[in-house]
Design an enzyme around this catalytic site. Structure first.
Site, PDB file in Angstrom:
ATOM      1  N   TRP A  82       0.857  -1.321   0.086  1.00 49.81           N
ATOM      2  CA  TRP A  82       0.130   0.152  -0.075  1.00 49.81           C
ATOM      3  C   TRP A  82       0.847   1.389  -0.166  1.00 49.81           C
ATOM      4  O   TRP A  82       2.143   1.413   0.469  1.00 49.81           O
ATOM      5  CB  TRP A  82      -0.914  -0.018   0.978  1.00 49.81           C
ATOM      6  CG  TRP A  82       0.067   0.228   2.394  1.00 49.81           C
ATOM      7  CD1 TRP A  82       0.213  -0.933   3.281  1.00 49.81           C
ATOM      8  CD2 TRP A  82       0.146   1.340   3.377  1.00 49.81           C
ATOM      9  NE1 TRP A  82       0.686  -0.645   4.368  1.00 49.81           N
ATOM     10  CE2 TRP A  82       0.704   0.727   4.449  1.00 49.81           C
ATOM     11  CE3 TRP A  82      -0.053   2.746   3.000  1.00 49.81           C
ATOM     12  CZ2 TRP A  82       1.175   1.571   5.542  1.00 49.81           C
ATOM     13  CZ3 TRP A  82       0.354   3.382   4.059  1.00 49.81           C
ATOM     14  CH2 TRP A  82       0.807   3.013   5.295  1.00 49.81           C
ATOM     15  N   GLU A 130       6.904   8.647  14.372  1.00 45.21           N
ATOM     16  CA  GLU A 130       7.308   8.045  12.991  1.00 45.21           C
ATOM     17  C   GLU A 130       8.044   8.964  11.951  1.00 45.21           C
ATOM     18  O   GLU A 130       9.035   8.607  11.253  1.00 45.21           O
ATOM     19  CB  GLU A 130       5.938   7.701  11.991  1.00 45.21           C
ATOM     20  CG  GLU A 130       4.901   6.796  12.596  1.00 45.21           C
ATOM     21  CD  GLU A 130       5.293   5.295  12.465  1.00 45.21           C
ATOM     22  OE1 GLU A 130       6.666   5.103  11.649  1.00 45.21           O
ATOM     23  OE2 GLU A 130       4.710   4.269  13.156  1.00 45.21           O
ATOM     24  N   GLU A 139       8.668   1.962   6.381  1.00 50.46           N
ATOM     25  CA  GLU A 139       8.484   2.772   7.699  1.00 50.46           C
ATOM     26  C   GLU A 139       8.236   4.340   7.149  1.00 50.46           C
ATOM     27  O   GLU A 139       7.161   4.939   7.867  1.00 50.46           O
ATOM     28  CB  GLU A 139       9.404   2.799   8.646  1.00 50.46           C
ATOM     29  CG  GLU A 139       9.776   1.415   9.443  1.00 50.46           C
ATOM     30  CD  GLU A 139       8.712   1.443  10.427  1.00 50.46           C
ATOM     31  OE1 GLU A 139       7.862   2.665  10.902  1.00 50.46           O
ATOM     32  OE2 GLU A 139       8.348   0.440  11.021  1.00 50.46           O
ATOM     33  N   HIS A 182       4.662   5.491   6.804  1.00 51.55           N
ATOM     34  CA  HIS A 182       3.932   5.683   7.777  1.00 51.55           C
ATOM     35  C   HIS A 182       3.845   7.086   8.318  1.00 51.55           C
ATOM     36  O   HIS A 182       2.726   7.857   8.707  1.00 51.55           O
ATOM     37  CB  HIS A 182       4.338   5.008   9.172  1.00 51.55           C
ATOM     38  CG  HIS A 182       4.411   3.462   9.023  1.00 51.55           C
ATOM     39  ND1 HIS A 182       5.168   2.782   9.917  1.00 51.55           N
ATOM     40  CD2 HIS A 182       3.838   2.701   8.021  1.00 51.55           C
ATOM     41  CE1 HIS A 182       4.879   1.371   9.254  1.00 51.55           C
ATOM     42  NE2 HIS A 182       4.246   1.635   8.201  1.00 51.55           N
ATOM     43  N   GLU A 188       8.717  -2.507  17.766  1.00 54.36           N
ATOM     44  CA  GLU A 188       7.813  -2.715  16.282  1.00 54.36           C
ATOM     45  C   GLU A 188       6.468  -3.423  17.199  1.00 54.36           C
ATOM     46  O   GLU A 188       5.240  -2.962  16.623  1.00 54.36           O
ATOM     47  CB  GLU A 188       8.320  -3.659  15.400  1.00 54.36           C
ATOM     48  CG  GLU A 188       9.305  -3.267  14.761  1.00 54.36           C
ATOM     49  CD  GLU A 188       9.188  -2.330  13.648  1.00 54.36           C
ATOM     50  OE1 GLU A 188       8.147  -1.884  13.443  1.00 54.36           O
ATOM     51  OE2 GLU A 188      10.219  -2.053  12.860  1.00 54.36           O
ATOM     52  N   THR A 191       4.504  -0.230  18.666  1.00 55.99           N
ATOM     53  CA  THR A 191       3.858   0.655  17.499  1.00 55.99           C
ATOM     54  C   THR A 191       2.635  -0.172  17.223  1.00 55.99           C
ATOM     55  O   THR A 191       1.821   0.512  16.609  1.00 55.99           O
ATOM     56  CB  THR A 191       4.916   1.065  16.323  1.00 55.99           C
ATOM     57  OG1 THR A 191       5.524   0.014  16.264  1.00 55.99           O
ATOM     58  CG2 THR A 191       5.573   2.120  17.023  1.00 55.99           C
ATOM     59  N   ASP A 217       1.897  -3.270   9.206  1.00 58.72           N
ATOM     60  CA  ASP A 217       3.415  -3.362   8.869  1.00 58.72           C
ATOM     61  C   ASP A 217       4.222  -3.478  10.113  1.00 58.72           C
ATOM     62  O   ASP A 217       5.151  -4.436  10.189  1.00 58.72           O
ATOM     63  CB  ASP A 217       3.682  -1.867   8.571  1.00 58.72           C
ATOM     64  CG  ASP A 217       3.446  -1.510   6.945  1.00 58.72           C
ATOM     65  OD1 ASP A 217       2.520  -2.635   6.370  1.00 58.72           O
ATOM     66  OD2 ASP A 217       3.575  -0.621   6.335  1.00 58.72           O
ATOM     67  N   GLU A 218       3.772  -2.709  11.122  1.00 55.80           N
ATOM     68  CA  GLU A 218       4.909  -2.929  12.688  1.00 55.80           C
ATOM     69  C   GLU A 218       4.541  -4.467  12.710  1.00 55.80           C
ATOM     70  O   GLU A 218       5.638  -4.817  13.308  1.00 55.80           O
ATOM     71  CB  GLU A 218       3.919  -1.933  13.451  1.00 55.80           C
ATOM     72  CG  GLU A 218       3.654  -0.438  13.165  1.00 55.80           C
ATOM     73  CD  GLU A 218       4.967   0.388  12.831  1.00 55.80           C
ATOM     74  OE1 GLU A 218       6.068  -0.217  12.501  1.00 55.80           O
ATOM     75  OE2 GLU A 218       4.648   1.372  12.841  1.00 55.80           O
ATOM     76  N   HIS A 235       7.098  -6.235  10.815  1.00 56.39           N
ATOM     77  CA  HIS A 235       8.573  -5.910  11.198  1.00 56.39           C
ATOM     78  C   HIS A 235       8.750  -6.292  12.596  1.00 56.39           C
ATOM     79  O   HIS A 235       9.961  -6.886  12.872  1.00 56.39           O
ATOM     80  CB  HIS A 235       8.771  -4.545  11.368  1.00 56.39           C
ATOM     81  CG  HIS A 235       8.357  -3.679  10.068  1.00 56.39           C
ATOM     82  ND1 HIS A 235       8.313  -2.215   9.827  1.00 56.39           N
ATOM     83  CD2 HIS A 235       8.268  -4.122   8.735  1.00 56.39           C
ATOM     84  CE1 HIS A 235       8.132  -1.819   8.606  1.00 56.39           C
ATOM     85  NE2 HIS A 235       8.115  -2.991   7.942  1.00 56.39           N
TER      86      HIS A 235
HETATM   87 FE   FE2 Z   1       7.828   0.203  12.925  1.00 57.36          FE
HETATM   88 FE   FE2 Z   2       6.038   2.848  11.694  1.00 54.76          FE
END
Ligand code: FE2
Ligand code: FE2
Length: 328
Positions: free
Chosen positions: A33, A76, A111, A114, A164, A167, A196-197, A200
């Site tokens: 995305w 971020e 990252e 974000h 991670e 977040t 995403d976090e 990660h």
């Molecule tokens: Fe992150």
């Molecule tokens: Fe992030």
């Protein structure tokens, strides 16, 4: 051999798998995305109507919510500090362009979206003072970042595994709060970031797992070291315009606790998850010192729970320059 040289050797040994870990945990730019997917298209004729809708829906969300969203966004946006810190770890070779450096670059590229998406949303929302936010962001990047991990990849990977997940929790909670107020667009945006976090988090946790397999005692001691000194939040130096370094951080984190976005109980639960994920109770071949570290870590969540009961939070919102009460 010195501990540092052992670490360099372990990083070298794991290096050959990093490309496959990038394929497993990161997504190429064409497939993932992008911020625009969640924002009004400025080339479209319906742009202004969509912006009006964002502004209308934004009116439903309370003061503390905006403070937290702004603080999360600024955290971020301080990505240059995190990328440069990770690039400096033992075993990560920026000039050699080794696989670890490739990981850091690709991770940072993900990252970067974000802060980008949140920044654009906040700008359109009409609820926040962007200039004050921009000053804070510039301060935070200039003030830098010190998480007490030195250049040690073991300590740093404990930190990133932890952070991670932290977040993930906070973006996910913000998404739920937005949804409750009927703001589905903002909710989806924060949900996708939290996804995403989580990816990660799994990646960094696997790095730690792989280190446990080859250097268990030193990995255990690094884990203990990080938990003893406590995981410092990345925005700990947060300040508002004209203020001293770090002065805004405590109020930001109080606000996040007050609305249940990130609490001291979450901190303990993350620790419990890491202990479980790395099967700390089952790791063998430990030296005496590392056995003691294991005992310490296994008992730590319980001990922290007892202390957490005593923490009291201020009940009233703290007024930040980022969000103007006059606009409420
Ligand atoms: Fe992150
Ligand atoms: Fe992030």
């Amino acid at each position: 051999m010195s501990q540092k040289n052992v670490r360099l050797e372990v990083m070298k040994l794991l290096e050959k798998d990093v490309d496959s870990l990038i394929d497993k945990y990161l997504i190429p730019p064409e497939k993932i995305w992008q911020p625009t997917d969640f924002l009004p298209d400025s080339e479209s004729n319906s742009f202004f109507d969509e912006v009006t809708e964002i502004r209308e829906l934004a009116k439903e969300l309370p003061y503390d919510f905006w403070v937290v969203l702004v603080g999360d966004m600024i955290t971020e946006e301080a990505l240059p500090s995190y990328e440069s810190w990770l690039m400096d770890l033992d075993g990560v070779g920026q000039a050699e362009r080794n696989p670890w450096a490739k990981w850091v670059r690709h991770w940072a590229a993900e990252e970067n979206r974000h802060g980008d998406v949140l920044n654009k949303y906040l700008y359109l929302s009409g609820r926040v003072n962007m200039r004050e936010i921009e000053i804070t962001t510039q301060h935070l990047i200039a003030d830098g970042f010190d998480i007490g991990t030195d250049r040690d990849p073991y300590k740093n990977f404990v930190y990133t595994s932890f952070q991670e997940l932290a977040t993930y929790i906070s973006h996910n909670r913000v998404a739920n709060l937005a949804k409750k107020q009927g703001n589905n667009q903002l909710s989806k945006m924060c949900k996708i970031i939290s996804g995403d976090e989580m990816r990660h988090h799994h990646a960094y946790s696997e790095f730690v797992e792989r280190i446990f397999a080859v250097d268990p005692s030193q990995m255990m001691l690094a884990f203990q070291y990080m938990m003893k000194q406590k995981i410092t939040m990345p925005a700990v130096f947060l300040r508002e315009s004209g203020e001293k370094i770090g002065t805004a951080f405590e109020e930001f984190s109080n606000t996040a606790q007050r609305i249940g976005v990130y609490t001291s109980l979450d901190y303990i639960e993350i620790l419990e998850k890491l202990i479980k994920r790395w099967e700390i109770d089952k790791i063998s071949n430990l030296n005496d010192e590392a056995e003691k570290a294991r005992d310490y870590l296994m008992k730590l969540p319980e001990r922290m729970l007892r202390l957490a009961d005593r923490i009291k939070l201020p009940e009233n919102s703290f007024e930040f320059k980022w969000v103007e009460p006059a606009k409420l």
